[in-house]
Design a protein around this motif. Structure first.
Motif, PDB file in Angstrom:
ATOM      1  N   ALA A 116      12.400 -94.451 -17.924  1.00  0.00           N
ATOM      2  CA  ALA A 116      12.512 -94.879 -19.319  1.00  0.00           C
ATOM      3  C   ALA A 116      13.533 -94.050 -20.087  1.00  0.00           C
ATOM      4  CB  ALA A 116      11.146 -94.797 -20.003  1.00  0.00           C
ATOM      5  N   MET A 117      13.598 -92.759 -19.795  1.00  0.00           N
ATOM      6  CA  MET A 117      14.525 -91.897 -20.533  1.00  0.00           C
ATOM      7  C   MET A 117      15.977 -92.276 -20.273  1.00  0.00           C
ATOM      8  SD  MET A 117      12.808 -88.121 -20.839  1.00  0.00           S
ATOM      9  CE  MET A 117      13.046 -87.607 -19.186  1.00  0.00           C
ATOM     10  N   VAL A 118      16.333 -92.468 -19.007  1.00  0.00           N
ATOM     11  CA  VAL A 118      17.740 -92.764 -18.715  1.00  0.00           C
ATOM     12  C   VAL A 118      18.122 -94.196 -19.085  1.00  0.00           C
ATOM     13  CG1 VAL A 118      17.933 -90.991 -16.947  1.00  0.00           C
ATOM     14  CG2 VAL A 118      17.305 -93.295 -16.283  1.00  0.00           C
ATOM     15  N   LYS A 119      17.133 -95.084 -19.174  1.00  0.00           N
ATOM     16  CA  LYS A 119      17.433 -96.464 -19.551  1.00  0.00           C
ATOM     17  C   LYS A 119      17.470 -96.675 -21.065  1.00  0.00           C
ATOM     18  CE  LYS A 119      15.730 -98.776 -15.420  1.00  0.00           C
ATOM     19  NZ  LYS A 119      14.670 -99.649 -14.874  1.00  0.00           N
ATOM     20  N   SER A 120      16.815 -95.818 -21.825  1.00  0.00           N
ATOM     21  CA  SER A 120      16.698 -96.042 -23.262  1.00  0.00           C
ATOM     22  C   SER A 120      17.782 -95.371 -24.096  1.00  0.00           C
ATOM     23  CB  SER A 120      15.335 -95.559 -23.759  1.00  0.00           C
ATOM     24  OG  SER A 120      15.260 -94.151 -23.638  1.00  0.00           O
ATOM     25  N   ALA A 128      21.650 -92.701 -24.012  1.00  0.00           N
ATOM     26  CA  ALA A 128      22.799 -92.173 -23.277  1.00  0.00           C
ATOM     27  C   ALA A 128      22.554 -90.709 -22.932  1.00  0.00           C
ATOM     28  CB  ALA A 128      24.066 -92.336 -24.103  1.00  0.00           C
ATOM     29  N   VAL A 129      21.717 -90.478 -21.916  1.00  0.00           N
ATOM     30  CA  VAL A 129      21.396 -89.129 -21.468  1.00  0.00           C
ATOM     31  C   VAL A 129      21.629 -89.036 -19.957  1.00  0.00           C
ATOM     32  CG1 VAL A 129      19.718 -88.660 -23.282  1.00  0.00           C
ATOM     33  CG2 VAL A 129      18.956 -89.690 -21.145  1.00  0.00           C
ATOM     34  N   THR A 130      21.704 -87.800 -19.471  1.00  0.00           N
ATOM     35  CA  THR A 130      21.884 -87.550 -18.043  1.00  0.00           C
ATOM     36  C   THR A 130      20.694 -86.762 -17.533  1.00  0.00           C
ATOM     37  OG1 THR A 130      24.282 -87.467 -18.332  1.00  0.00           O
ATOM     38  CG2 THR A 130      23.400 -86.504 -16.319  1.00  0.00           C
ATOM     39  N   LEU A 131      20.116 -87.211 -16.451  1.00  0.00           N
ATOM     40  CA  LEU A 131      19.021 -86.502 -15.796  1.00  0.00           C
ATOM     41  C   LEU A 131      19.620 -85.278 -15.110  1.00  0.00           C
ATOM     42  CD1 LEU A 131      15.976 -86.721 -14.983  1.00  0.00           C
ATOM     43  CD2 LEU A 131      16.784 -87.786 -12.897  1.00  0.00           C
ATOM     44  N   VAL A 132      19.200 -84.069 -15.533  1.00  0.00           N
ATOM     45  CA  VAL A 132      19.788 -82.848 -14.987  1.00  0.00           C
ATOM     46  C   VAL A 132      18.820 -82.042 -14.130  1.00  0.00           C
ATOM     47  CG1 VAL A 132      21.559 -82.590 -16.759  1.00  0.00           C
ATOM     48  CG2 VAL A 132      19.320 -81.560 -17.120  1.00  0.00           C
ATOM     49  N   TYR A 133      17.520 -82.290 -14.248  1.00  0.00           N
ATOM     50  CA  TYR A 133      16.566 -81.517 -13.454  1.00  0.00           C
ATOM     51  C   TYR A 133      15.272 -82.295 -13.295  1.00  0.00           C
ATOM     52  CZ  TYR A 133      13.493 -77.842 -11.814  1.00  0.00           C
ATOM     53  OH  TYR A 133      12.615 -77.109 -11.070  1.00  0.00           O
ATOM     54  N   TYR A 134      14.666 -82.149 -12.136  1.00  0.00           N
ATOM     55  CA  TYR A 134      13.317 -82.634 -11.893  1.00  0.00           C
ATOM     56  C   TYR A 134      12.695 -81.691 -10.883  1.00  0.00           C
ATOM     57  CZ  TYR A 134      15.391 -84.468  -7.642  1.00  0.00           C
ATOM     58  OH  TYR A 134      16.058 -84.575  -6.458  1.00  0.00           O
ATOM     59  N   ARG A 172       1.678 -80.617 -11.436  1.00  0.00           N
ATOM     60  CA  ARG A 172       2.442 -80.964 -12.635  1.00  0.00           C
ATOM     61  C   ARG A 172       3.916 -81.085 -12.270  1.00  0.00           C
ATOM     62  NH1 ARG A 172      -0.134 -77.133 -17.306  1.00  0.00           N
ATOM     63  NH2 ARG A 172      -2.267 -77.827 -17.027  1.00  0.00           N
ATOM     64  N   LEU A 173       4.551 -82.089 -12.809  1.00  0.00           N
ATOM     65  CA  LEU A 173       5.964 -82.321 -12.548  1.00  0.00           C
ATOM     66  C   LEU A 173       6.725 -82.353 -13.854  1.00  0.00           C
ATOM     67  CD1 LEU A 173       4.695 -84.892 -10.232  1.00  0.00           C
ATOM     68  CD2 LEU A 173       6.518 -83.451  -9.381  1.00  0.00           C
ATOM     69  N   ILE A 174       7.981 -81.938 -13.807  1.00  0.00           N
ATOM     70  CA  ILE A 174       8.795 -81.950 -15.017  1.00  0.00           C
ATOM     71  C   ILE A 174      10.102 -82.686 -14.744  1.00  0.00           C
ATOM     72  CG2 ILE A 174       7.826 -79.861 -15.991  1.00  0.00           C
ATOM     73  CD1 ILE A 174      10.240 -78.346 -15.025  1.00  0.00           C
ATOM     74  N   VAL A 175      10.645 -83.249 -15.794  1.00  0.00           N
ATOM     75  CA  VAL A 175      11.941 -83.918 -15.747  1.00  0.00           C
ATOM     76  C   VAL A 175      12.697 -83.517 -17.005  1.00  0.00           C
ATOM     77  CG1 VAL A 175      11.049 -86.045 -16.773  1.00  0.00           C
ATOM     78  CG2 VAL A 175      13.119 -86.118 -15.405  1.00  0.00           C
ATOM     79  N   ALA A 176      13.994 -83.211 -16.836  1.00  0.00           N
ATOM     80  CA  ALA A 176      14.810 -82.774 -17.970  1.00  0.00           C
ATOM     81  C   ALA A 176      16.056 -83.637 -18.072  1.00  0.00           C
ATOM     82  CB  ALA A 176      15.214 -81.315 -17.805  1.00  0.00           C
ATOM     83  N   VAL A 177      16.434 -83.949 -19.297  1.00  0.00           N
ATOM     84  CA  VAL A 177      17.648 -84.711 -19.573  1.00  0.00           C
ATOM     85  C   VAL A 177      18.516 -83.958 -20.569  1.00  0.00           C
ATOM     86  CG1 VAL A 177      16.634 -86.966 -19.092  1.00  0.00           C
ATOM     87  CG2 VAL A 177      16.541 -86.074 -21.400  1.00  0.00           C
ATOM     88  N   ARG A 178      19.823 -84.238 -20.518  1.00  0.00           N
ATOM     89  CA  ARG A 178      20.768 -83.648 -21.472  1.00  0.00           C
ATOM     90  C   ARG A 178      21.536 -84.763 -22.143  1.00  0.00           C
ATOM     91  NH1 ARG A 178      22.529 -78.228 -20.948  1.00  0.00           N
ATOM     92  NH2 ARG A 178      23.365 -78.675 -23.004  1.00  0.00           N
ATOM     93  N   GLY A 179      21.968 -84.519 -23.344  1.00  0.00           N
ATOM     94  CA  GLY A 179      22.778 -85.469 -24.090  1.00  0.00           C
ATOM     95  C   GLY A 179      22.878 -85.031 -25.534  1.00  0.00           C
ATOM     96  N   HIS A 180      23.396 -85.904 -26.364  1.00  0.00           N
ATOM     97  CA  HIS A 180      23.463 -85.609 -27.792  1.00  0.00           C
ATOM     98  C   HIS A 180      22.046 -85.577 -28.359  1.00  0.00           C
ATOM     99  CE1 HIS A 180      27.754 -85.883 -27.724  1.00  0.00           C
ATOM    100  NE2 HIS A 180      27.709 -87.110 -27.237  1.00  0.00           N
ATOM    101  N   VAL A 181      21.849 -84.794 -29.400  1.00  0.00           N
ATOM    102  CA  VAL A 181      20.515 -84.563 -29.955  1.00  0.00           C
ATOM    103  C   VAL A 181      19.788 -85.862 -30.266  1.00  0.00           C
ATOM    104  CG1 VAL A 181      19.217 -83.508 -31.842  1.00  0.00           C
ATOM    105  CG2 VAL A 181      21.174 -82.304 -30.874  1.00  0.00           C
TER     106      VAL A 181
END
Length: 103
Positions: free
Chosen positions: A22-26, A28-34, A41-50
């Motif tokens: 959902a994050m990458v489809k909704s 303009a962000v880039t998945l940088v870590y999972y 527990r699992l984590i996912v991180a994205v980067r992009g404009h605020v």
């Protein structure tokens, strides 16, 4: 424009997968870590404009909470992370994520 990092932590794989999707489809962000945080527990991180990261994290939370068996534990957004934080934590753009980056 200022960059940000957004992270979602879930309990279980199905919810982290739904959140990441959902994050990458909704926005303009880039998945940088999972990865695995601890105790399933699992984590996912994205980067992009605020503004894009805020939109992506909101969509990721909504998608992760729709999974019946798992749950979203926590989330956070760090606008403009300092350079020394980027060098220590795995939140920077890598060679693996660069082909998918829009920046």
């Amino acid at each position: 424009m200022p960059m940000a990092v957004g992270v979602i932590e879930t309990l279980g794989f199905p919810s982290v997968l739904a959140s990441a999707d959902a994050m990458v489809k909704s926005a303009a962000v880039t998945l940088v870590y999972y990865g695995i945080a601890e105790s399933g527990r699992l984590i996912v991180a994205v980067r992009g404009h605020v503004s894009e990261v805020r939109t992506a994290v909101e969509a990721g939370i909504a998608a992760g909470e729709q999974v019946k068996t798992d749950t979203v534990i926590t989330h956070y957004i760090v606008p403009n992370p300092p350079e020394n934080v980027e060098t220590i934590l795995p939140i920077h753009f890598t060679e693996k994520s660069q082909p998918f980056s829009i920046f």
